[in-house]
Scaffold this motif. Structure first.
Motif, PDB file in Angstrom:
ATOM      1  N   ILE A  85       0.823  -1.271   0.091  1.00 23.00           N
ATOM      2  CA  ILE A  85      -0.100   0.105   0.173  1.00 23.00           C
ATOM      3  C   ILE A  85       0.861   1.153   0.090  1.00 23.00           C
ATOM      4  CG2 ILE A  85      -1.909  -1.164   1.026  1.00 23.00           C
ATOM      5  CD1 ILE A  85      -1.215   0.052   3.694  1.00 23.00           C
ATOM      6  N   ALA A  86       2.040   1.033   0.146  1.00 22.41           N
ATOM      7  CA  ALA A  86       3.013   2.310   0.109  1.00 22.41           C
ATOM      8  C   ALA A  86       4.547   1.882   0.053  1.00 22.41           C
ATOM      9  CB  ALA A  86       2.893   3.131   1.513  1.00 22.41           C
ATOM     10  N   TYR A  87       5.294   2.611  -0.696  1.00 24.72           N
ATOM     11  CA  TYR A  87       6.850   2.300  -0.837  1.00 24.72           C
ATOM     12  C   TYR A  87       7.501   3.562  -0.996  1.00 24.72           C
ATOM     13  CZ  TYR A  87       5.510   2.470  -6.036  1.00 24.72           C
ATOM     14  OH  TYR A  87       5.063   2.692  -7.294  1.00 24.72           O
ATOM     15  N   ALA A  88       8.773   3.400  -0.846  1.00 27.53           N
ATOM     16  CA  ALA A  88       9.669   4.629  -0.673  1.00 27.53           C
ATOM     17  C   ALA A  88      11.042   4.282  -0.921  1.00 27.53           C
ATOM     18  CB  ALA A  88       9.405   5.568   0.581  1.00 27.53           C
ATOM     19  N   GLY A  89      11.482   5.235  -1.662  1.00 25.57           N
ATOM     20  CA  GLY A  89      13.319   4.869  -1.782  1.00 25.57           C
ATOM     21  C   GLY A  89      13.643   4.046  -2.680  1.00 25.57           C
ATOM     22  N   GLU A  90      14.728   3.372  -2.856  1.00 27.02           N
ATOM     23  CA  GLU A  90      15.249   2.459  -3.688  1.00 27.02           C
ATOM     24  C   GLU A  90      16.481   1.632  -2.952  1.00 27.02           C
ATOM     25  OE1 GLU A  90      15.752   3.489  -7.971  1.00 27.02           O
ATOM     26  OE2 GLU A  90      17.766   2.386  -7.432  1.00 27.02           O
ATOM     27  N   GLN A  91      16.613   0.327  -3.264  1.00 23.77           N
ATOM     28  CA  GLN A  91      17.680  -0.518  -2.823  1.00 23.77           C
ATOM     29  C   GLN A  91      18.326  -1.126  -3.972  1.00 23.77           C
ATOM     30  OE1 GLN A  91      17.254  -3.313   0.117  1.00 23.77           O
ATOM     31  NE2 GLN A  91      14.914  -3.241  -0.016  1.00 23.77           N
ATOM     32  N   GLN A  92      19.449  -1.546  -3.928  1.00 26.86           N
ATOM     33  CA  GLN A  92      19.986  -2.501  -4.975  1.00 26.86           C
ATOM     34  C   GLN A  92      20.808  -3.496  -4.074  1.00 26.86           C
ATOM     35  OE1 GLN A  92      21.305  -1.399  -8.936  1.00 26.86           O
ATOM     36  NE2 GLN A  92      20.002   0.537  -9.018  1.00 26.86           N
ATOM     37  N   GLU A  93      20.223  -4.611  -3.826  1.00 28.40           N
ATOM     38  CA  GLU A  93      21.008  -5.456  -3.022  1.00 28.40           C
ATOM     39  C   GLU A  93      20.883  -6.892  -3.559  1.00 28.40           C
ATOM     40  OE1 GLU A  93      22.913  -5.123  -0.520  1.00 28.40           O
ATOM     41  OE2 GLU A  93      22.701  -2.856  -0.189  1.00 28.40           O
TER      42      GLU A  93
END
Ligand code: ZN
Length: 151
Positions: A77-85
């Motif tokens: 229902i919500a998301y934020a930011g970014e990661q590469q892992e």
């Protein structure tokens, strides 16, 4: 509890869209218990129902030992930011890669008692939640992999 067989890549089950759970029955609860045992036996931090051949919107996540999150009909229902892992999958043994995922997510789902709840997670928990919910739509981590890692 029973250990279930984990479906591997190449099986059509992994590419299908799962149907919602309409009613939580004793079979749903047994499936959750069996999925938790199967995930732990395989040393995974998550498992989705299609990975054990069941095309229903059910998944389990355990990134912190002893703290299992059971997800029935989950939605981000919500998301934020970014990661590469780094990521892998019990259905894709021997392959690892870097994926692009949100850094934080909030998921709304039902538990085994039919109660709606929300869970928020960052980093590994956010990746695991996205990974398992993707499975329910027939998506695999290799679809959002930006780089494959070699042994
Ligand atoms: Zn997976």
């Amino acid at each position: 509890m029973a250990k279930l067989n984990i479906v591997k890549i190449g099986d059509d089950t992994l590419r299908r869209v799962c149907r919602p759970v309409e009613k939580i029955t004793p079979r749903t609860v047994t499936l959750l218990d069996d999925m938790i045992q199967t995930m732990r036996d395989a040393d995974g931090c998550g498992l989705a129902a299609p990975q054990v051949g069941i095309l229903r919107r059910i998944a389990v996540v355990e990134v912190e030992e002893g703290n299992v999150i059971e997800l029935i009909n989950p939605k981000i229902i919500a998301y934020a930011g970014e990661q590469q892992e780094q990521e892998g999958c019990l259905s894709i043994p021997g392959r690892w890669g870097i994926t692009k995922r949100p850094k934080h997510v909030t998921v709304r789902a039902f538990n085994r008692h039919g109660e709606e709840f929300e869970v928020s997670g960052s980093d590994l928990l956010a990746r695991a939640l996205c990974h398992e919910i993707d499975h329910l739509d027939g998506k695999l981590f290799i679809d959002c992999m930006v780089e494959e890692l070699k042994d």
